[in-house]
Motif scaffolding. Structure first.
Motif, short mmCIF file in Angstrom:
data_model
loop_
_atom_site.label_atom_id
_atom_site.label_comp_id
_atom_site.label_asym_id
_atom_site.label_seq_id
_atom_site.Cartn_x
_atom_site.Cartn_y
_atom_site.Cartn_z
N LYS A 284 5.52 -4.38 5.51
CA LYS A 284 5.55 -3.01 4.99
C LYS A 284 6.55 -2.88 3.85
O LYS A 284 6.26 -2.25 2.81
CB LYS A 284 5.94 -2.04 6.11
CG LYS A 284 4.81 -1.69 7.07
CD LYS A 284 5.30 -0.68 8.09
CE LYS A 284 4.20 -0.30 9.06
NZ LYS A 284 4.68 0.70 10.07
N SER A 285 7.73 -3.44 4.02
CA SER A 285 8.77 -3.36 2.98
C SER A 285 8.33 -4.04 1.69
O SER A 285 8.50 -3.50 0.59
CB SER A 285 10.07 -3.98 3.49
OG SER A 285 10.51 -3.34 4.67
N LEU A 286 7.74 -5.23 1.82
CA LEU A 286 7.29 -5.95 0.63
C LEU A 286 6.12 -5.22 -0.04
O LEU A 286 6.03 -5.19 -1.28
CB LEU A 286 6.86 -7.37 1.02
CG LEU A 286 7.98 -8.28 1.53
CD1 LEU A 286 7.39 -9.62 1.99
CD2 LEU A 286 9.04 -8.50 0.46
N ALA A 287 5.23 -4.63 0.76
CA ALA A 287 4.08 -3.93 0.19
C ALA A 287 4.51 -2.69 -0.59
O ALA A 287 3.84 -2.29 -1.55
CB ALA A 287 3.11 -3.54 1.31
N ILE A 288 5.62 -2.08 -0.20
CA ILE A 288 6.13 -0.91 -0.92
C ILE A 288 6.94 -1.34 -2.14
O ILE A 288 6.85 -0.73 -3.22
CB ILE A 288 6.98 -0.04 0.02
CG1 ILE A 288 6.10 0.56 1.12
CG2 ILE A 288 7.70 1.06 -0.75
CD1 ILE A 288 6.87 1.29 2.20
N ALA A 289 7.72 -2.41 -1.98
CA ALA A 289 8.63 -2.83 -3.05
C ALA A 289 7.90 -3.33 -4.29
O ALA A 289 8.30 -3.06 -5.43
CB ALA A 289 9.58 -3.91 -2.53
N GLY A 290 6.80 -4.07 -4.10
CA GLY A 290 6.09 -4.64 -5.25
C GLY A 290 5.57 -3.58 -6.20
O GLY A 290 5.93 -3.57 -7.40
N PRO A 291 4.71 -2.67 -5.75
CA PRO A 291 4.22 -1.63 -6.67
C PRO A 291 5.33 -0.72 -7.19
O PRO A 291 5.25 -0.22 -8.33
CB PRO A 291 3.23 -0.84 -5.80
CG PRO A 291 2.83 -1.77 -4.72
CD PRO A 291 4.03 -2.61 -4.44
#
Length: 412
Positions: A284-291
């Motif tokens: 979840k954290s990585l999916a939010i951080a990238g965009p």
């Protein structure tokens, strides 16, 4: 004298002489008649008129009906087997396609992000030339915006997790295919086998849907959930009450299976739930951080100005960080790892449900106890002696108030 001769002649003519005459008729063999046999005339009539059919006895009629019913059941199983084989091929092909999506999208997004970061850096150097500055700013801004949109879609779908779902579905459908083929090879099939196979196919279809819209599994649930691909059942039977072995079952075997399931619940399932929750939070954290980083870079590239050479640092650094995060998330297939933990936790839950279902079912309807024990041992990667030792350890640890120092499964 003449009268005398005439009278003697008449008297002699009136005398009756016996004649012995007989007709020799050939003797026919005797035909045994019974209440169940046909009359000879009826048999002759049927032969002359070409009748070859006769009324079958009731036993032969029942046998023919039974064979026809068995053939119908086997035909139904073959129909289900064909559908399962088609699903195996379907999930295999779609799994490869979605794995290609993950690779192609990751490479494309990273190349776009790196190109946009490079253009943002060059824009800071070319601040003295107005036309070049505008071109680099627009180019980097558009590329960052495109990368942001693609990342949002990619992180929402999680192609690596989709591919893992299809791999699991392919394996489970192949397992069901082998199970049906084994039953057909043995030859003992009934309506219960047809209903069970049909229920398993529908449960697998529901657990691993093919569409991406509407029926897709939630990739970021609020809580880690186990995968469930087996049909639910609620048997209403009686447990074994005596120590006498029956159908391979006895009280000791039931206690052994219960102890093993206690270890599975307290060790294996809890461990995979812990790991699954951890990976879910990281994903979840990585999916939010990238965009988020590519969005910041897109906005920052619009504010690059010749007055400040440091204005190009924000989009360039944000783009580089986004590339690294995307590479870790999708290159490392964090979504696939989350799906793997979800599937493993579901596997142990399925074992627990199957043992509970077998124990609650009537003894006569259960699978043979020794065969069931062997299957459980193989699924856990243990020998029969190791499985029994694990059950003893579980019983002793509960009496002593300590925890078992090993997991039930040696495979995962």
């Amino acid at each position: 004298m003449a009268s005398l001769n005439t009278s003697s002649f008449l008297s002699s003519s009136k005398r009756v002489v016996p004649v012995n005459a007989s007709i020799n008729v050939p003797k026919f063999p005797e035909i045994p008649f019974s209440s169940s046999s046909k009359l000879p005339s009826r048999m002759l009539f049927e032969e002359l008129n070409g009748f070859s059919h006769s009324i079958l006895p009731s036993q032969n009629t029942n046998l023919t009906v039974s064979q026809s019913h068995d053939d119908l059941i086997r035909s139904e199983l073959y129909v289900i087997l064909e559908a399962v084989a088609d699903r195996v091929e379907m999930h295999h092909n779609i799994g490869e396609q979605r794995d290609n999506w993950n690779t192609l999208l990751l490479n494309s997004i990273n190349m776009i992000t790196l190109a946009a970061s490079t253009m943002a850096g060059v824009a800071g150097v070319a601040a003295s030339n107005g036309a070049a500055l505008l071109a680099f700013k627009l180019s980097s801004g558009l590329l960052f915006s495109a990368a942001t949109g693609m990342l949002v879609i990619m992180n929402k779908l999680q192609p690596s997790q989709l591919a893992e779902e299809q791999r699991n579905a392919t394996r489970l459908f192949r397992q069901l295919q082998n199970e049906i083929e084994t039953k057909l090879a043995i030859g003992k099939v009934n309506e219960k086998d047809v209903k069970a196979a049909m229920a398993k196919v529908l449960a697998l279809d529901k657990a691993y849907p093919l569409p991406l819209l509407g029926a897709m599994i939630e990739k970021f649930p609020s809580k880690f959930e186990h995968a469930t691909w087996w049909p639910s059942s609620s048997p209403k039977g009686t447990t074994l009450q005596s120590k006498e072995a029956k159908n391979g079952w006895n009280e000791g075997l039931e206690m052994e299976l219960k102890e093993v399931m206690e270890v599975v619940k307290k060790k294996d399932i809890e461990d995979y739930e812990r790991l699954g929750n951890l990976v879910l939070k990281v994903n979840k954290s990585l999916a939010i951080a990238g965009p988020l980083l590519t969005g910041v870079a897109a906005v920052g590239s619009m504010f690059i100005s010749p007055e400040s050479s440091w204005s190009a640092i924000v989009p360039a650094v944000a783009g580089a960080l986004s590339t690294a995060i995307n590479g870790f998330e999708h290159g490392g297939q964090v979504g696939m790892v989350a799906e793997m933990y979800r599937n493993c936790a579901g596997f142990f839950e399925m074992l627990e449900d199957s043992v509970q279902e077998a124990i609650e079912e009537d003894v006569e309807r259960r699978e043979n106890g020794e065969l069931f024990e062997m299957k459980l041992a193989l699924k856990l990667g243990r020998s029969l002696s190791q499985l029994r030792d694990l059950a003893k350890k579980s019983a002793y640890s509960r009496v002593e108030g300590a925890d078992v120092d090993e997991f039930a499964s040696k495979l995962f």
